[in-house]
Design an enzyme around this catalytic site. Structure first.
Site, PDB file in Angstrom:
ATOM      1  N   TYR A  36       0.840  -1.203   0.000  1.00  0.00           N
ATOM      2  CA  TYR A  36       0.000   0.000   0.000  1.00  0.00           C
ATOM      3  C   TYR A  36       0.873   1.250   0.000  1.00  0.00           C
ATOM      4  O   TYR A  36       0.628   2.195  -0.773  1.00  0.00           O
ATOM      5  CB  TYR A  36      -0.912  -0.008   1.217  1.00  0.00           C
ATOM      6  CG  TYR A  36      -1.761   1.229   1.352  1.00  0.00           C
ATOM      7  CD1 TYR A  36      -2.904   1.403   0.582  1.00  0.00           C
ATOM      8  CD2 TYR A  36      -1.425   2.233   2.263  1.00  0.00           C
ATOM      9  CE1 TYR A  36      -3.685   2.543   0.705  1.00  0.00           C
ATOM     10  CE2 TYR A  36      -2.189   3.367   2.392  1.00  0.00           C
ATOM     11  CZ  TYR A  36      -3.325   3.515   1.617  1.00  0.00           C
ATOM     12  OH  TYR A  36      -4.090   4.654   1.747  1.00  0.00           O
TER      13      TYR A  36
ATOM     14  N   LYS B  98       1.153   4.303  -2.875  1.00  0.00           N
ATOM     15  CA  LYS B  98       0.955   5.721  -2.568  1.00  0.00           C
ATOM     16  C   LYS B  98       2.230   6.532  -2.828  1.00  0.00           C
ATOM     17  O   LYS B  98       2.162   7.703  -3.224  1.00  0.00           O
ATOM     18  CB  LYS B  98       0.502   5.886  -1.117  1.00  0.00           C
ATOM     19  CG  LYS B  98      -0.920   5.410  -0.862  1.00  0.00           C
ATOM     20  CD  LYS B  98      -1.930   6.170  -1.703  1.00  0.00           C
ATOM     21  CE  LYS B  98      -3.360   5.795  -1.377  1.00  0.00           C
ATOM     22  NZ  LYS B  98      -4.346   6.568  -2.151  1.00  0.00           N
TER      23      LYS B  98
END
Length: 283
Positions: A148, A152
């Site tokens: 994740y 990002k």
């Protein structure tokens, strides 16, 4: 009297950041197009200034069709908020490659798809704002959130480059380093926290699962407070290039001044190992 700003927000399922942003934009007089993969997921958005539009950011045809529909109805798009995304938890060596690909497709390529569809319209008018909702984990990744965080981090870099590339067209690009918010998205993505039977991290399964426990969102910034702060800043005539909002952003900024090796060992020992022991004792 000037016409209201036309704003598209992606990832607007009920209980999440996108839904709260739509409500706040609408309250401030904007014409809002709330988008999600499922129309029924946006049923709670009932403000007169909000229209519901199906858009799957992982599908080129869906994105292009939705953007063209807004252009045909409104003649322009003043702001695009790329909020859609998914959470992915687990150790780097255990997360299935197809899960990693889905995460990047939603969190990175989704924002690229929508930006590609919208920016030419903004450039033709020499006006508009792109807002990409990133994460403070892009700046300080945590164990078992590496996929994740990487997605990002890619979005952060793309946003910075896009900021420069949009300067000739007078199109503003805003990067949001988002901290914790009281969003229901954590619970919706809990199925991404499993580990295979052969994992090397069996002793940490409780810690990993806790990362996607819906109860964790309670410590985040309330969604109305989060949306008020963010919307107020991006609606400025000259919006900032970078916005930090949400629980934990200040401490993350401060921690980045520590030597990285020391910081990472500190996080592992006091955030992961200590919590592992606590959860084992609680069983």
């Amino acid at each position: 009297m000037s016409s209201p700003r036309v704003v598209i927000v992606t990832g607007c399922s009920a209980g999440g950041i996108g839904s709260a942003l739509c409500a706040e934009f609408a309250k401030r007089g904007c014409k809002v197009y709330a988008t999600a993969r499922r129309l029924e997921a946006m049923a709670s958005l009932t403000h007169a200034n909000i229209e519901h539009l199906r858009m799957d950011v992982t599908d080129d045809n869906s994105v292009n069709s939705a953007i063209e529909e807004v252009i045909q109805k409104e003649g322009r798009i003043d702001m695009l908020v790329n909020n859609a995304g998914v959470i992915c938890s687990g150790s780097i060596i255990d997360v299935p490659l197809e899960t990693i690909q889905r995460t990047f497709d939603a969190n990175v390529f989704g924002a690229i798809r929508t930006s590609r569809a919208v920016i030419p319209h903004m450039a033709s008018r020499k006006s508009g704002t792109i807002v990409n909702v990133g994460s403070f984990l892009a700046e300080l990744p945590m164990p078992f959130s590496g996929i994740y965080a990487a997605s990002k981090a890619a979005l952060h870099s793309i946003t910075d480059a896009l900021y420069m590339e949009c300067l000739p067209f007078n199109v503003s690009v805003v990067l949001v380093s988002s901290g914790g918010a009281q969003s229901q998205a954590i619970g919706r993505d809990r199925e991404n926290s499993g580990l295979p039977p052969t994992t090397l991290y069996a002793d940490y399964i409780d810690v990993i699962r806790e990362q996607t426990d819906p109860g964790r969102s309670a410590m985040g910034t309330p969604l109305n407070q989060y949306s008020q702060e963010l919307v107020g800043r991006v609606l400025k005539q000259c919006p900032p290039r970078y916005v930090s909002v949400g629980y934990g952003t200040t401490i993350v900024w401060l921690l980045q001044w520590l030597p990285r090796g020391f910081l990472y060992r500190l996080i592992w020992n006091y955030v992961i190992e200590k919590r592992r022991v606590e959860l084992k004792k609680a069983q």
